[in-house]
Design a protein around this motif. Sequence first.
Motif, PDB file in Angstrom:
ATOM      1  N   LEU A 160       0.850  -1.187   0.000  1.00 12.47           N
ATOM      2  CA  LEU A 160       0.000   0.000   0.000  1.00 12.47           C
ATOM      3  C   LEU A 160       0.890   1.242   0.000  1.00 12.47           C
ATOM      4  O   LEU A 160       1.741   1.393   0.876  1.00 12.47           O
ATOM      5  CB  LEU A 160      -0.906  -0.002   1.233  1.00 12.47           C
ATOM      6  CG  LEU A 160      -1.746  -1.271   1.426  1.00 12.47           C
ATOM      7  CD1 LEU A 160      -2.501  -1.204   2.739  1.00 12.47           C
ATOM      8  CD2 LEU A 160      -2.713  -1.469   0.271  1.00 12.47           C
ATOM      9  N   LYS A 161       0.687   2.101  -0.958  1.00 13.09           N
ATOM     10  CA  LYS A 161       1.469   3.332  -1.049  1.00 13.09           C
ATOM     11  C   LYS A 161       0.603   4.487  -0.582  1.00 13.09           C
ATOM     12  O   LYS A 161      -0.215   5.022  -1.335  1.00 13.09           O
ATOM     13  CB  LYS A 161       1.962   3.542  -2.481  1.00 13.09           C
ATOM     14  CG  LYS A 161       2.906   2.440  -2.950  1.00 13.09           C
ATOM     15  CD  LYS A 161       3.422   2.702  -4.351  1.00 13.09           C
ATOM     16  CE  LYS A 161       4.376   1.609  -4.785  1.00 13.09           C
ATOM     17  NZ  LYS A 161       4.885   1.848  -6.168  1.00 13.09           N
ATOM     18  N   GLY A 162       0.770   4.861   0.673  1.00 17.13           N
ATOM     19  CA  GLY A 162      -0.041   5.899   1.288  1.00 17.13           C
ATOM     20  C   GLY A 162      -0.517   5.419   2.633  1.00 17.13           C
ATOM     21  O   GLY A 162      -0.704   4.222   2.850  1.00 17.13           O
ATOM     22  N   PRO A 163      -0.720   6.310   3.586  1.00 17.11           N
ATOM     23  CA  PRO A 163      -1.085   5.897   4.947  1.00 17.11           C
ATOM     24  C   PRO A 163      -2.511   5.363   5.028  1.00 17.11           C
ATOM     25  O   PRO A 163      -3.416   5.858   4.369  1.00 17.11           O
ATOM     26  CB  PRO A 163      -0.931   7.182   5.763  1.00 17.11           C
ATOM     27  CG  PRO A 163      -1.145   8.278   4.760  1.00 17.11           C
ATOM     28  CD  PRO A 163      -0.569   7.773   3.472  1.00 17.11           C
ATOM     29  N   ILE A 164      -2.702   4.347   5.860  1.00 18.50           N
ATOM     30  CA  ILE A 164      -4.001   3.725   6.067  1.00 18.50           C
ATOM     31  C   ILE A 164      -4.434   3.965   7.508  1.00 18.50           C
ATOM     32  O   ILE A 164      -3.623   3.925   8.431  1.00 18.50           O
ATOM     33  CB  ILE A 164      -3.925   2.204   5.803  1.00 18.50           C
ATOM     34  CG1 ILE A 164      -3.395   1.944   4.393  1.00 18.50           C
ATOM     35  CG2 ILE A 164      -5.285   1.544   5.988  1.00 18.50           C
ATOM     36  CD1 ILE A 164      -4.231   2.523   3.306  1.00 18.50           C
ATOM     37  N   GLY A 165      -5.728   4.200   7.699  1.00 23.58           N
ATOM     38  CA  GLY A 165      -6.242   4.422   9.040  1.00 23.58           C
ATOM     39  C   GLY A 165      -7.019   3.254   9.594  1.00 23.58           C
ATOM     40  O   GLY A 165      -7.065   3.037  10.798  1.00 23.58           O
ATOM     41  N   ASP A 166      -7.640   2.439   8.690  1.00 20.06           N
ATOM     42  CA  ASP A 166      -8.433   1.309   9.171  1.00 20.06           C
ATOM     43  C   ASP A 166      -8.733   0.382   8.001  1.00 20.06           C
ATOM     44  O   ASP A 166      -8.561   0.732   6.827  1.00 20.06           O
ATOM     45  CB  ASP A 166      -9.732   1.805   9.806  1.00 20.06           C
ATOM     46  CG  ASP A 166     -10.342   0.779  10.761  1.00 20.06           C
ATOM     47  OD1 ASP A 166      -9.771  -0.317  10.903  1.00 20.06           O
ATOM     48  OD2 ASP A 166     -11.389   1.078  11.351  1.00 20.06           O
ATOM     49  N   LEU A 167      -9.210  -0.820   8.354  1.00 18.47           N
ATOM     50  CA  LEU A 167      -9.536  -1.859   7.383  1.00 18.47           C
ATOM     51  C   LEU A 167     -10.851  -2.491   7.792  1.00 18.47           C
ATOM     52  O   LEU A 167     -11.113  -2.705   8.975  1.00 18.47           O
ATOM     53  CB  LEU A 167      -8.422  -2.920   7.392  1.00 18.47           C
ATOM     54  CG  LEU A 167      -8.675  -4.219   6.626  1.00 18.47           C
ATOM     55  CD1 LEU A 167      -8.545  -3.973   5.125  1.00 18.47           C
ATOM     56  CD2 LEU A 167      -7.677  -5.283   7.061  1.00 18.47           C
ATOM     57  N   ASP A 168     -11.712  -2.788   6.802  1.00 21.18           N
ATOM     58  CA  ASP A 168     -12.971  -3.460   7.123  1.00 21.18           C
ATOM     59  C   ASP A 168     -13.409  -4.289   5.922  1.00 21.18           C
ATOM     60  O   ASP A 168     -12.862  -4.167   4.820  1.00 21.18           O
ATOM     61  CB  ASP A 168     -14.059  -2.443   7.487  1.00 21.18           C
ATOM     62  CG  ASP A 168     -15.157  -3.058   8.349  1.00 21.18           C
ATOM     63  OD1 ASP A 168     -15.102  -4.284   8.603  1.00 21.18           O
ATOM     64  OD2 ASP A 168     -16.052  -2.327   8.777  1.00 21.18           O
ATOM     65  N   LEU A 169     -14.414  -5.131   6.165  1.00 22.44           N
ATOM     66  CA  LEU A 169     -14.924  -6.021   5.133  1.00 22.44           C
ATOM     67  C   LEU A 169     -16.442  -6.005   5.179  1.00 22.44           C
ATOM     68  O   LEU A 169     -17.037  -6.234   6.236  1.00 22.44           O
ATOM     69  CB  LEU A 169     -14.404  -7.447   5.376  1.00 22.44           C
ATOM     70  CG  LEU A 169     -14.847  -8.514   4.379  1.00 22.44           C
ATOM     71  CD1 LEU A 169     -14.162  -8.302   3.040  1.00 22.44           C
ATOM     72  CD2 LEU A 169     -14.518  -9.901   4.914  1.00 22.44           C
ATOM     73  N   ARG A 170     -17.076  -5.720   4.048  1.00 17.49           N
ATOM     74  CA  ARG A 170     -18.529  -5.728   3.951  1.00 17.49           C
ATOM     75  C   ARG A 170     -18.932  -6.293   2.591  1.00 17.49           C
ATOM     76  O   ARG A 170     -18.414  -5.862   1.560  1.00 17.49           O
ATOM     77  CB  ARG A 170     -19.106  -4.303   4.095  1.00 17.49           C
ATOM     78  CG  ARG A 170     -18.987  -3.710   5.481  1.00 17.49           C
ATOM     79  CD  ARG A 170     -19.942  -4.372   6.473  1.00 17.49           C
ATOM     80  NE  ARG A 170     -19.916  -3.720   7.776  1.00 17.49           N
ATOM     81  CZ  ARG A 170     -19.068  -4.000   8.740  1.00 17.49           C
ATOM     82  NH1 ARG A 170     -18.150  -4.933   8.537  1.00 17.49           N
ATOM     83  NH2 ARG A 170     -19.126  -3.366   9.902  1.00 17.49           N
ATOM     84  N   ASP A 171     -19.871  -7.261   2.599  1.00 19.07           N
ATOM     85  CA  ASP A 171     -20.405  -7.822   1.354  1.00 19.07           C
ATOM     86  C   ASP A 171     -19.293  -8.269   0.408  1.00 19.07           C
ATOM     87  O   ASP A 171     -19.300  -7.961  -0.794  1.00 19.07           O
ATOM     88  CB  ASP A 171     -21.316  -6.804   0.656  1.00 19.07           C
ATOM     89  CG  ASP A 171     -22.480  -6.390   1.537  1.00 19.07           C
ATOM     90  OD1 ASP A 171     -22.989  -7.250   2.269  1.00 19.07           O
ATOM     91  OD2 ASP A 171     -22.855  -5.202   1.496  1.00 19.07           O
TER      92      ASP A 171
END
Length: 240
Positions: A160-171
């Motif tokens: 991943l190129k760029g900062p991430i704040g959170d991860l989730d999964l839906r459908d």
Amino acid sequence: MSDGIYLTRGNKIIKLSKDGKLEWAVSLKSKEKIKTKVEIPEEKRKIAEKEGKKTPEFEEVPKYSIELYAVYAGENVYVAGFAHEHLRESPYEEVHPFFAKLSRDGEVLWAEIINATYPSGTFIGEGKIIKDGKRFIAWVSNYVLFMFDENGDLIDFYLLKGPIGDLDLRDDTIYIASPVVCREWLENGEEKFERISVEIEKRDASATPIDVLTEKLEPKVKNIECYSKDWEKKTLIPFG
């Protein structure tokens, strides 16, 4: 989780009951050892030689040191982070994404590293593992995202190129959230916000088993007094 609280810090995993009682704690250790060159300043080496002392040229160290950032517990416990591989006869190391499966009482069932190197010294202490059927999705230290199954088979690997704040999964869709930052102040005193974009690069990668064991710990638990306090936030930062 349904059976209690799981914590990770460094190479340690701690299991608490739902009411915060310590149930078990372990640290992950590399069973493999290597000899690495001892770096001793030349002045100290000369002083030791004058005093008739021998300075070792090599020392034996664990091949890997583990750093955990995420944990998930269901029928078993899954952790993800990085394995620092100490290179033979060298003070340097390579850093690989790491994931492992443990039993519910903290015994290692398997542990693996991914054959991708990660720049040392750029770690961010965040991560998350979520489950999608029989597939697990791990996000580690902002820059690594990968999927694996309960047998330790690597399914997909991304940088991943760029900062991430959170991860989730839906459908059956994976969502990643990037932070909103203030780019400039306007003349009227208001702030101009901008979402940082994130690029996702899929990489061909494979996972290799490594020999890791758990060492039981007996940490001391101390209860402290704490309370919550109502407060009013005067400046609201948009998110979403």
